[in-house]
Design an enzyme around this catalytic site. Structure first.
Site, short mmCIF file in Angstrom:
data_model
loop_
_atom_site.label_atom_id
_atom_site.label_comp_id
_atom_site.label_asym_id
_atom_site.label_seq_id
_atom_site.Cartn_x
_atom_site.Cartn_y
_atom_site.Cartn_z
N ARG A 1 -4.29 10.38 4.43
CA ARG A 1 -3.08 11.10 4.84
C ARG A 1 -2.15 11.28 3.65
NH1 ARG A 1 0.27 14.02 8.21
NH2 ARG A 1 2.40 13.43 7.80
N ARG B 1 0.65 14.14 13.47
CA ARG B 1 0.99 14.02 12.05
C ARG B 1 1.12 15.38 11.37
NH1 ARG B 1 -1.52 8.70 9.56
NH2 ARG B 1 0.55 8.61 8.69
N PRO B 2 2.03 16.21 11.86
CA PRO B 2 2.25 17.52 11.23
C PRO B 2 2.82 17.34 9.83
CG PRO B 2 3.97 17.06 12.82
CD PRO B 2 2.95 15.97 12.97
N ILE B 3 2.81 18.41 9.04
CA ILE B 3 3.40 18.31 7.69
C ILE B 3 4.44 19.41 7.48
CG2 ILE B 3 1.41 17.15 6.64
CD1 ILE B 3 0.53 19.88 5.53
N ASP B 4 5.00 19.90 8.58
CA ASP B 4 6.00 20.98 8.48
C ASP B 4 7.20 20.57 7.63
OD1 ASP B 4 6.31 19.18 10.72
OD2 ASP B 4 8.06 20.33 11.25
N LEU B 5 7.62 19.32 7.70
CA LEU B 5 8.79 18.88 6.93
C LEU B 5 8.47 18.83 5.43
CD1 LEU B 5 10.07 16.04 9.28
CD2 LEU B 5 10.86 18.43 9.16
N LYS C 1 0.85 -1.20 0.00
CA LYS C 1 0.00 0.00 0.00
C LYS C 1 0.89 1.25 0.00
CE LYS C 1 -1.73 1.60 4.03
NZ LYS C 1 -1.40 3.00 4.33
N ASN C 2 1.92 1.25 0.85
CA ASN C 2 2.71 2.47 1.02
C ASN C 2 3.76 2.66 -0.07
OD1 ASN C 2 1.12 2.94 3.17
ND2 ASN C 2 2.62 2.37 4.73
N CYS D 1 -5.25 8.02 9.63
CA CYS D 1 -5.57 7.33 10.90
C CYS D 1 -5.31 8.27 12.08
CB CYS D 1 -4.68 6.12 11.06
SG CYS D 1 -5.32 4.70 10.18
N ARG E 1 -8.80 -0.17 4.56
CA ARG E 1 -7.93 0.83 3.93
C ARG E 1 -6.62 0.20 3.46
NH1 ARG E 1 -7.09 5.97 7.58
NH2 ARG E 1 -5.68 6.33 5.85
N ASP F 1 4.33 0.37 12.04
CA ASP F 1 3.11 -0.21 11.48
C ASP F 1 2.91 -1.67 11.90
OD1 ASP F 1 3.30 1.57 8.31
OD2 ASP F 1 2.70 2.18 10.32
C1 EPZ Z 1 4.19 6.83 6.41
O1 EPZ Z 1 3.41 7.85 7.02
C2 EPZ Z 1 3.27 5.63 6.28
N1 EPZ Z 1 2.13 5.99 5.42
C3 EPZ Z 1 2.76 5.21 7.65
O2 EPZ Z 1 1.97 4.04 7.47
C4 EPZ Z 1 3.96 4.88 8.53
O3 EPZ Z 1 3.50 4.58 9.84
C5 EPZ Z 1 4.92 6.07 8.59
O4 EPZ Z 1 5.30 6.46 7.24
C6 EPZ Z 1 6.19 5.74 9.37
O5 EPZ Z 1 6.83 4.65 8.78
C7 EPZ Z 1 2.31 6.01 4.07
O6 EPZ Z 1 3.38 5.74 3.56
C8 EPZ Z 1 1.09 6.34 3.25
P1 EPZ Z 1 6.30 10.04 8.63
P2 EPZ Z 1 3.99 9.36 7.13
O7 EPZ Z 1 6.21 11.32 7.92
O8 EPZ Z 1 4.74 9.68 5.90
C9 EPZ Z 1 6.74 13.21 12.07
C10 EPZ Z 1 0.07 2.67 7.69
O9 EPZ Z 1 -0.44 2.10 8.67
N2 EPZ Z 1 6.58 14.22 11.02
O10 EPZ Z 1 7.48 9.17 8.41
O11 EPZ Z 1 2.89 10.23 7.55
C11 EPZ Z 1 5.42 12.54 12.39
O12 EPZ Z 1 4.70 13.29 13.34
C12 EPZ Z 1 0.57 4.10 7.81
O13 EPZ Z 1 0.25 2.12 6.58
C13 EPZ Z 1 6.78 15.56 11.34
O14 EPZ Z 1 7.09 15.90 12.47
O15 EPZ Z 1 5.00 9.17 8.34
C14 EPZ Z 1 5.82 11.22 12.96
O16 EPZ Z 1 6.14 11.38 14.33
C15 EPZ Z 1 0.31 4.68 9.19
N3 EPZ Z 1 6.61 16.50 10.36
C16 EPZ Z 1 7.12 10.90 12.22
O17 EPZ Z 1 7.54 12.12 11.60
C17 EPZ Z 1 6.29 16.16 9.08
O18 EPZ Z 1 6.18 17.06 8.21
C18 EPZ Z 1 6.96 9.82 11.14
O19 EPZ Z 1 6.07 10.32 10.20
C19 EPZ Z 1 6.09 14.79 8.78
C20 EPZ Z 1 6.25 13.84 9.76
#
Ligand code: EPZ
Length: 417
Positions: free
Chosen positions: A92, A121-125, A22-23, A116, A396, A304
């Site tokens: 997301r 889940r901020p998007i600042d990065l 999926k991812n 979920c 999902r 996950d």
């Molecule tokens: C991806 O989510 C996956 N989703 C998630 O899988 C997975 O849990 C996650 O990566 C971690 O491996 C998809 O690929 C669609 P991150 P993503 O950005 O990209 C922080 C599932 O069950 N962060 O790596 O949203 C955030 O808060 C899903 O299949 C910031 O601070 O994860 C978290 O603590 C759930 N600022 C950490 O990074 C940002 O701009 C990891 O998030 C982005 C993230």
């Protein structure tokens, strides 16, 4: 709303085929907007997140259709740069449409993404990376508006190896002017898949799977056909199911390298695991506590699989500490496991699980994708009858979940509530 009705007990045996990841599929779908030629994604799973992403592509003006299990996308007539709030809230991963849409149209507008309920889940990065590439990003009233003349390659240092932010920056920089270097990049296998797919489209990306990814911008990307990697989280879910129920199963198309951290833990629990050709075999007779499971970015233990591992720890001999380092509220499955007889104490990001010989059946409720899968595993291994309600979360990310479990010997059926 649907629920599973499950009669627990019984060992698992047989073989099941692992779906495409999926991812991995979600960012590949986003990348299809980067070309106006036809893209084919083979073995595309018909799961809700994928269908929602396909819906977003349709809103942009892309033509999409299945040919068997191949998703075909033609973005020649795509012209809309706005992703509707209803769809963005559902998903997301809609956020990494930003990179490909702003690359294609010079503009992108999206509501703050949903997903979920496992944390802030901020998007600042994501947004910081796009700004480094020359994108003007305005945030107002729950919407994000992006615009730029020409995307320019840049050095991007991520404070945290975010999967989505890494993917968004790759998508935005693939056709930028100049070279982009992403440092402290996420190393997940799904990012390697995105690199390989864009390179097949004519891109010039290297380093995916390491902390430094180099994207040389190219003028044009052409159509391509691609088969995504297998879903390592689905594979891990089935391995944990077997560890909980006992028995011996084989997984087709599973890659042991991508889940090495889980295999290590399952061997600590005393599962016997081996692989031959593209299959992973597991035999489970006894369950010793793994003592500690800490989630961390790849190649660490995947967040996950944390919920599924917590369920397994409930029926291991001894105590296990589970530490969830990635998301703030990813223990919502714990109260439901406790209703099944589990002995778990949560403090902040840590859960102390004291093993019990067996869980008992109960009517439990899922509140996120992987938590729903964990409760299903707990129910098929428990003594007695259970129900797992609101399968919209499981749907999902898992295609034919109950069919695959039933084929392995679980007594599970889906009921409309
Ligand atoms: C991806 O989510 C996956 N989703 C998630 O899988 C997975 O849990 C996650 O990566 C971690 O491996 C998809 O690929 C669609 P991150 P993503 O950005 O990209 C922080 C599932 O069950 N962060 O790596 O949203 C955030 O808060 C899903 O299949 C910031 O601070 O994860 C978290 O603590 C759930 N600022 C950490 O990074 C940002 O701009 C990891 O998030 C982005 C993230």
């Amino acid at each position: 709303m649907d629920k599973f009705v499950i009669e627990g007990g019984g060992r698992l045996s047989g073989e099941t085929e692992i779906q495409s990841a999926k991812n991995a599929v979600l960012p590949l779908l986003a990348a299809s907007v980067l070309t106006d030629e036809r893209v084919e994604i083979h073995k595309c799973p018909r799961i809700a997140d994928v269908m929602n992403m396909v819906g977003i592509l349709g809103e942009l003006g892309c033509k999409t259709h299945f040919e068997g299990d191949t998703m075909c996308i033609d973005s020649a007539d795509a012209a809309n740069h706005e992703i509707p709030a209803a769809l963005a809230k559902e998903l997301r991963s809609s956020v990494f449409m930003l990179g490909s849409v702003v690359s294609r149209f010079g503009r992108a507008r999206i509501a703050y993404p949903g997903g979920c309920d496992i944390g802030l889940r901020p998007i600042d990065l994501h947004l910081g990376g796009l700004r480094r590439l020359g994108v003007d990003v305005a945030e107002d009233g729950g919407y994000i508006d992006c615009s730029c003349g020409r995307l320019r390659g840049a050095e991007v240092l991520l404070d945290f190896p975010s999967v989505g932010a890494t993917e968004n920056i790759i998508l935005a920089s693939a056709k930028a002017e100049g070279t982009t270097v992403i440092r402290n990049a996420a190393k997940e296998p799904e990012i390697v898949d995105l690199q390989n797919f864009i390179n097949r489209m004519g891109g010039k990306i290297s380093g995916a799977g390491t902390a430094v990814i180099v994207v040389e911008g190219v003028k044009k990307l052409h159509g391509a056909a691609y088969t995504p990697i297998a879903d390592r989280i689905e594979a891990g879910t089935f391995l944990i199911a077997c560890a909980m129920c006992g028995g011996e199963i084989a997984l087709k198309h599973a890659d042991p390298v991508n889940i090495a951290s889980l295999l290590h833990k399952l061997r600590e629990i005393s599962c016997k695991i081996w692989s031959k050709n593209d299959k992973i075999y597991i035999e489970s007779k006894r369950r010793l506590s793994p003592k500690i499971v800490e989630t961390s970015p790849y190649p660490g233990f995947p967040t996950d699989l944390q919920a599924q591992m917590t369920a397994l720890a409930c029926v291991c001999e001894g105590a296990t500490v589970i530490v969830e380092n990635l998301f703030e509220t990813r223990f919502k499955h714990v109260p439901e496991l406790i209703r099944m007889g589990a002995d778990i104490t949560v403090r902040g990001r840590s859960a102390l699980v004291r093993g019990v010989p067996r869980l008992h059946g109960a009517d439990v409720f899922a509140s996120d994708l992987r938590g729903g899968a964990a409760l299903t595993l707990a129910a098929i291994s428990a003594e007695g009858l259970s129900s797992v309600t609101d399968l919209s979360y499981i749907d999902r990310g898992y295609s034919s979940f109950e069919y695959k479990l039933r084929a392995l010997g679980a007594r599970i059926r889906r009921v409309r509530v």
